[in-house]
Scaffold this motif. Structure first.
Motif, PDB file in Angstrom:
ATOM      1  N   MET A  48       0.819  -1.211   0.000  1.00 63.55           N
ATOM      2  CA  MET A  48       0.000   0.000   0.000  1.00 63.55           C
ATOM      3  C   MET A  48       0.853   1.260   0.000  1.00 63.55           C
ATOM      4  N   ARG A  49       2.080   1.163   0.476  1.00 68.00           N
ATOM      5  CA  ARG A  49       2.972   2.328   0.503  1.00 68.00           C
ATOM      6  C   ARG A  49       3.570   2.629  -0.870  1.00 68.00           C
ATOM      7  N   VAL A  50       4.094   1.599  -1.548  1.00 69.91           N
ATOM      8  CA  VAL A  50       4.832   1.856  -2.796  1.00 69.91           C
ATOM      9  C   VAL A  50       3.925   1.906  -4.016  1.00 69.91           C
ATOM     10  N   GLY A  51       2.690   1.452  -3.891  1.00 67.40           N
ATOM     11  CA  GLY A  51       1.785   1.453  -5.040  1.00 67.40           C
ATOM     12  C   GLY A  51       0.635   2.435  -4.893  1.00 67.40           C
ATOM     13  N   LYS A  52       0.312   3.116  -5.975  1.00 66.64           N
ATOM     14  CA  LYS A  52      -0.896   3.943  -5.974  1.00 66.64           C
ATOM     15  C   LYS A  52      -2.126   3.051  -5.913  1.00 66.64           C
ATOM     16  N   TYR A  53      -2.025   1.918  -6.609  1.00 60.98           N
ATOM     17  CA  TYR A  53      -3.080   0.911  -6.594  1.00 60.98           C
ATOM     18  C   TYR A  53      -2.449  -0.447  -6.307  1.00 60.98           C
ATOM     19  N   HIS A  54      -3.293  -1.390  -5.945  1.00 59.02           N
ATOM     20  CA  HIS A  54      -2.800  -2.757  -5.731  1.00 59.02           C
ATOM     21  C   HIS A  54      -3.858  -3.772  -6.128  1.00 59.02           C
ATOM     22  N   PHE A  55      -3.377  -4.966  -6.442  1.00 64.90           N
ATOM     23  CA  PHE A  55      -4.240  -6.095  -6.814  1.00 64.90           C
ATOM     24  C   PHE A  55      -3.535  -7.336  -6.279  1.00 64.90           C
TER      25      PHE A  55
END
Length: 219
Positions: free
Chosen positions: A122-129
């Motif tokens: 959640m820190r390094v990505g604007k979005y996640h999947f």
């Protein structure tokens, strides 16, 4: 092909698991198609082969493959790096448009490590999947043994030590068998929601049962 392999063997393109993985990717692609291009993706535990098989080799999508060892890449759209999913300190906040991962978070031994990975995602990505097998699905996907995850730990260790189960080769060493069993910590829906509290929880279902769980914030 045996019934077990038809249901759960990721190595077989004829298996239910492979079919559902492809359908899951179609869902993922429908979400990222709405994003502005180019898109940068950090794939934790991924391979170039996976993305190529899914039909992705576009100059508009740049993918960094993060694993414990370097992966073979042949396309300029892919970069292989060595790293730790629980510690992505080499990357600044929001370094990637998307952090993507298939069936990795359950391999981190402990709940604490899973929390560390989730926070880094959640820190390094604007979005996640982020996808993981569902604890309650009857067929355990790594050992291809019905109800394996519900057995006492000592029984699971004994079975791994004595038999070839699923993707795991017989080790013949009780300590190796114990390590294999301890590595896998399957997650429940509630736990995924706790790890990714602001995410959508999407479930892949088979015969009315959730086979795997996805946490994402692509909407």
């Amino acid at each position: 092909m045996s019934l077990v392999k038809k249901v759960a063997d990721n190595s077989s393109t004829a298996s239910l698991s492979h079919s559902m993985r492809y359908k899951r990717f179609v869902y993922f692609k429908s979400l990222i198609d709405k994003l502005n291009k180019p898109v940068t993706i950090l794939d934790i535990g991924g391979t170039q082969e996976y993305w190529i098989n899914m039909g992705v080799d576009s100059k508009d999508i740049k993918i960094t493959l993060l694993n414990l060892s370097l992966q073979t890449t042949t396309s300029p759209n892919f970069l292989s790096v060595v790293g730790d999913a629980t510690n992505l300190s080499e990357y600044a906040n929001r370094s990637f448009d998307i952090v993507f991962s298939n069936s990795v978070i359950e391999h981190l031994f402990t709940k604490e490590n899973q929390g560390r990975m989730a926070r880094e995602v959640m820190r390094v990505g604007k979005y996640h999947f982020i996808q993981t097998p569902n604890y309650y699905f009857p067929m355990e996907p790594h050992f291809l043994f019905p109800g394996f995850q519900f057995l006492p730990k000592s029984v699971r260790v004994l079975l791994i030590n004595k038999f070839n189960l699923g993707h795991i080769c017989r080790k013949g060493n009780i300590e190796d068998a114990r390590s294999i069993v301890e590595e896998i910590r399957l997650l429940k829906t509630k736990e995924m929601q706790e790890l990714f509290p602001k995410s959508i929880i999407w479930k892949e279902k088979f015969a009315g049962l959730a086979k795997s769980i996805v946490a994402h914030n692509l909407s």
